[in-house]
Design a protein around this motif. Structure first.
Motif, mmCIF file in Angstrom:
data_model
loop_
_atom_site.group_PDB
_atom_site.id
_atom_site.type_symbol
_atom_site.label_atom_id
_atom_site.label_comp_id
_atom_site.label_asym_id
_atom_site.label_seq_id
_atom_site.Cartn_x
_atom_site.Cartn_y
_atom_site.Cartn_z
ATOM 1 N N TYR A 87 0.809 -1.216 0.000
ATOM 2 C CA TYR A 87 0.000 0.000 0.000
ATOM 3 C C TYR A 87 0.842 1.267 0.000
ATOM 4 O O TYR A 87 0.314 2.367 -0.113
ATOM 5 N N ILE A 88 2.153 1.124 0.131
ATOM 6 C CA ILE A 88 3.027 2.294 0.197
ATOM 7 C C ILE A 88 4.402 1.893 -0.329
ATOM 8 O O ILE A 88 4.811 0.739 -0.201
ATOM 9 N N GLU A 89 5.070 2.851 -0.929
ATOM 10 C CA GLU A 89 6.436 2.597 -1.403
ATOM 11 C C GLU A 89 7.396 2.630 -0.210
ATOM 12 O O GLU A 89 7.089 3.232 0.826
ATOM 13 N N PRO A 90 8.571 2.003 -0.358
ATOM 14 C CA PRO A 90 9.546 2.041 0.741
ATOM 15 C C PRO A 90 9.901 3.490 1.103
ATOM 16 O O PRO A 90 9.935 4.370 0.237
ATOM 17 N N MET A 91 10.137 3.711 2.388
ATOM 18 C CA MET A 91 10.546 5.029 2.884
ATOM 19 C C MET A 91 11.958 4.916 3.427
ATOM 20 O O MET A 91 12.213 4.099 4.311
ATOM 21 N N ASP A 92 12.866 5.701 2.877
ATOM 22 C CA ASP A 92 14.262 5.653 3.311
ATOM 23 C C ASP A 92 14.678 7.028 3.807
ATOM 24 O O ASP A 92 14.779 7.978 3.034
ATOM 25 N N HIS A 93 14.888 7.132 5.109
ATOM 26 C CA HIS A 93 15.305 8.393 5.726
ATOM 27 C C HIS A 93 16.770 8.313 6.173
ATOM 28 O O HIS A 93 17.191 9.069 7.042
ATOM 29 N N GLY A 94 17.509 7.394 5.584
ATOM 30 C CA GLY A 94 18.910 7.215 5.950
ATOM 31 C C GLY A 94 19.042 6.331 7.174
ATOM 32 O O GLY A 94 19.383 5.164 7.071
ATOM 33 N N TRP A 95 18.716 6.870 8.325
ATOM 34 C CA TRP A 95 18.826 6.115 9.579
ATOM 35 C C TRP A 95 17.608 5.239 9.835
ATOM 36 O O TRP A 95 17.664 4.298 10.625
ATOM 37 N N MET A 96 16.486 5.555 9.143
ATOM 38 C CA MET A 96 15.265 4.780 9.322
ATOM 39 C C MET A 96 14.748 4.356 7.947
ATOM 40 O O MET A 96 14.655 5.163 7.031
ATOM 41 N N TYR A 97 14.440 3.066 7.840
ATOM 42 C CA TYR A 97 13.941 2.517 6.583
ATOM 43 C C TYR A 97 12.671 1.730 6.882
ATOM 44 O O TYR A 97 12.615 0.967 7.843
ATOM 45 N N GLY A 98 11.657 1.938 6.078
ATOM 46 C CA GLY A 98 10.414 1.223 6.309
ATOM 47 C C GLY A 98 9.672 0.928 5.023
ATOM 48 O O GLY A 98 9.896 1.544 3.985
ATOM 49 N N HIS A 99 8.822 -0.050 5.102
ATOM 50 C CA HIS A 99 7.956 -0.438 3.992
ATOM 51 C C HIS A 99 6.706 -1.048 4.628
ATOM 52 O O HIS A 99 6.721 -1.394 5.808
ATOM 53 N N GLY A 100 5.646 -1.179 3.871
ATOM 54 C CA GLY A 100 4.435 -1.685 4.469
ATOM 55 C C GLY A 100 3.610 -2.542 3.540
ATOM 56 O O GLY A 100 3.779 -2.523 2.325
ATOM 57 N N PHE A 101 2.711 -3.297 4.146
ATOM 58 C CA PHE A 101 1.793 -4.147 3.403
ATOM 59 C C PHE A 101 0.444 -4.138 4.096
ATOM 60 O O PHE A 101 0.327 -3.773 5.257
ATOM 61 N N ALA A 102 -0.565 -4.531 3.354
ATOM 62 C CA ALA A 102 -1.892 -4.737 3.921
ATOM 63 C C ALA A 102 -2.149 -6.238 3.948
ATOM 64 O O ALA A 102 -1.839 -6.946 2.981
ATOM 65 N N ASP A 103 -2.696 -6.730 5.045
ATOM 66 C CA ASP A 103 -3.001 -8.157 5.151
ATOM 67 C C ASP A 103 -4.284 -8.472 4.378
ATOM 68 O O ASP A 103 -4.825 -7.612 3.664
ATOM 69 N N LEU A 104 -4.775 -9.680 4.500
ATOM 70 C CA LEU A 104 -5.940 -10.116 3.731
ATOM 71 C C LEU A 104 -7.197 -9.298 4.027
ATOM 72 O O LEU A 104 -8.084 -9.200 3.174
ATOM 73 N N ASP A 105 -7.280 -8.701 5.218
ATOM 74 C CA ASP A 105 -8.440 -7.906 5.593
ATOM 75 C C ASP A 105 -8.214 -6.405 5.410
ATOM 76 O O ASP A 105 -9.075 -5.605 5.746
ATOM 77 N N GLY A 106 -7.051 -6.030 4.902
ATOM 78 C CA GLY A 106 -6.756 -4.627 4.652
ATOM 79 C C GLY A 106 -6.075 -3.901 5.797
ATOM 80 O O GLY A 106 -5.783 -2.710 5.687
ATOM 81 N N HIS A 107 -5.791 -4.579 6.903
ATOM 82 C CA HIS A 107 -5.077 -3.946 8.012
ATOM 83 C C HIS A 107 -3.665 -3.605 7.529
ATOM 84 O O HIS A 107 -3.004 -4.431 6.909
ATOM 85 N N GLN A 108 -3.225 -2.392 7.836
ATOM 86 C CA GLN A 108 -1.927 -1.926 7.365
ATOM 87 C C GLN A 108 -0.830 -2.198 8.392
ATOM 88 O O GLN A 108 -0.947 -1.816 9.551
ATOM 89 N N TRP A 109 0.220 -2.847 7.912
ATOM 90 C CA TRP A 109 1.369 -3.206 8.740
ATOM 91 C C TRP A 109 2.591 -2.486 8.195
ATOM 92 O O TRP A 109 2.922 -2.621 7.018
ATOM 93 N N GLU A 110 3.267 -1.724 9.033
ATOM 94 C CA GLU A 110 4.502 -1.057 8.653
ATOM 95 C C GLU A 110 5.657 -1.786 9.317
ATOM 96 O O GLU A 110 5.642 -2.027 10.520
ATOM 97 N N ILE A 111 6.640 -2.137 8.506
ATOM 98 C CA ILE A 111 7.833 -2.816 9.009
ATOM 99 C C ILE A 111 8.968 -1.800 8.927
ATOM 100 O O ILE A 111 9.230 -1.238 7.865
ATOM 101 N N ILE A 112 9.627 -1.566 10.051
ATOM 102 C CA ILE A 112 10.607 -0.481 10.125
ATOM 103 C C ILE A 112 11.923 -0.969 10.715
ATOM 104 O O ILE A 112 11.941 -1.703 11.708
#
Length: 135
Positions: free
Chosen positions: A100-125
């Motif tokens: 649901y979102i492109e990877p975010m790279d702030h140098g010291w912090m990197y994150g990306h996210g996905f939505a599960d089967l029910d649409g709940h949004q999970w951000e992995i950082i």
């Protein structure tokens, strides 16, 4: 002070949700798992209760949000490296989730996210605290 956190999420199909999160490498606490709910172990003392929608409705008087149409919550969890972030998002996509979102790279912090089967949004950082800018 709280010692544990249980995030409660409504799901349409408990078996499919359990299969999805198992493919991402998560396990379940069988002591708190039955036909109505499954206790997803996220980390030490951190859990998500995946609760069937009919059972979830017994806990609230409000309508259940359709997470595929509106954002109810963003669930953010940490990873040990950038590679772990990308790996989990890739596993989620391959297991039927969506990006649901492109990877975010702030140098010291990197994150990306996905939505599960029910649409709940999970951000992995991943955060490299040694590289965090000083205030």
């Amino acid at each position: 002070m709280a010692k544990q956190i249980f995030v409660n999420l409504p799901v349409k199909d408990l078996d499919k949700s359990k299969e999805f999160f198992s493919k991402l490498g998560f396990e379940f606490d069988e002591q708190f798992t039955d036909v109505n709910a499954a206790c997803l172990i996220i980390g030490e003392n951190i859990y998500a209760m995946l609760i069937t929608e009919p059972f979830f409705k017994t806990f609230t008087r409000k309508e259940i949000s359709d997470a595929t149409k509106s954002t109810e919550v963003l669930i953010a969890i940490d990873a040990g490296s950038r590679a772990e972030v990308d790996d989990m998002v890739s596993k989620a996509k391959n297991a039927g989730g969506s990006i649901y979102i492109e990877p975010m790279d702030h140098g010291w912090m990197y994150g990306h996210g996905f939505a599960d089967l029910d649409g709940h949004q999970w951000e992995i950082i991943y955060m490299d605290m040694a590289a965090m800018p000083q205030a």
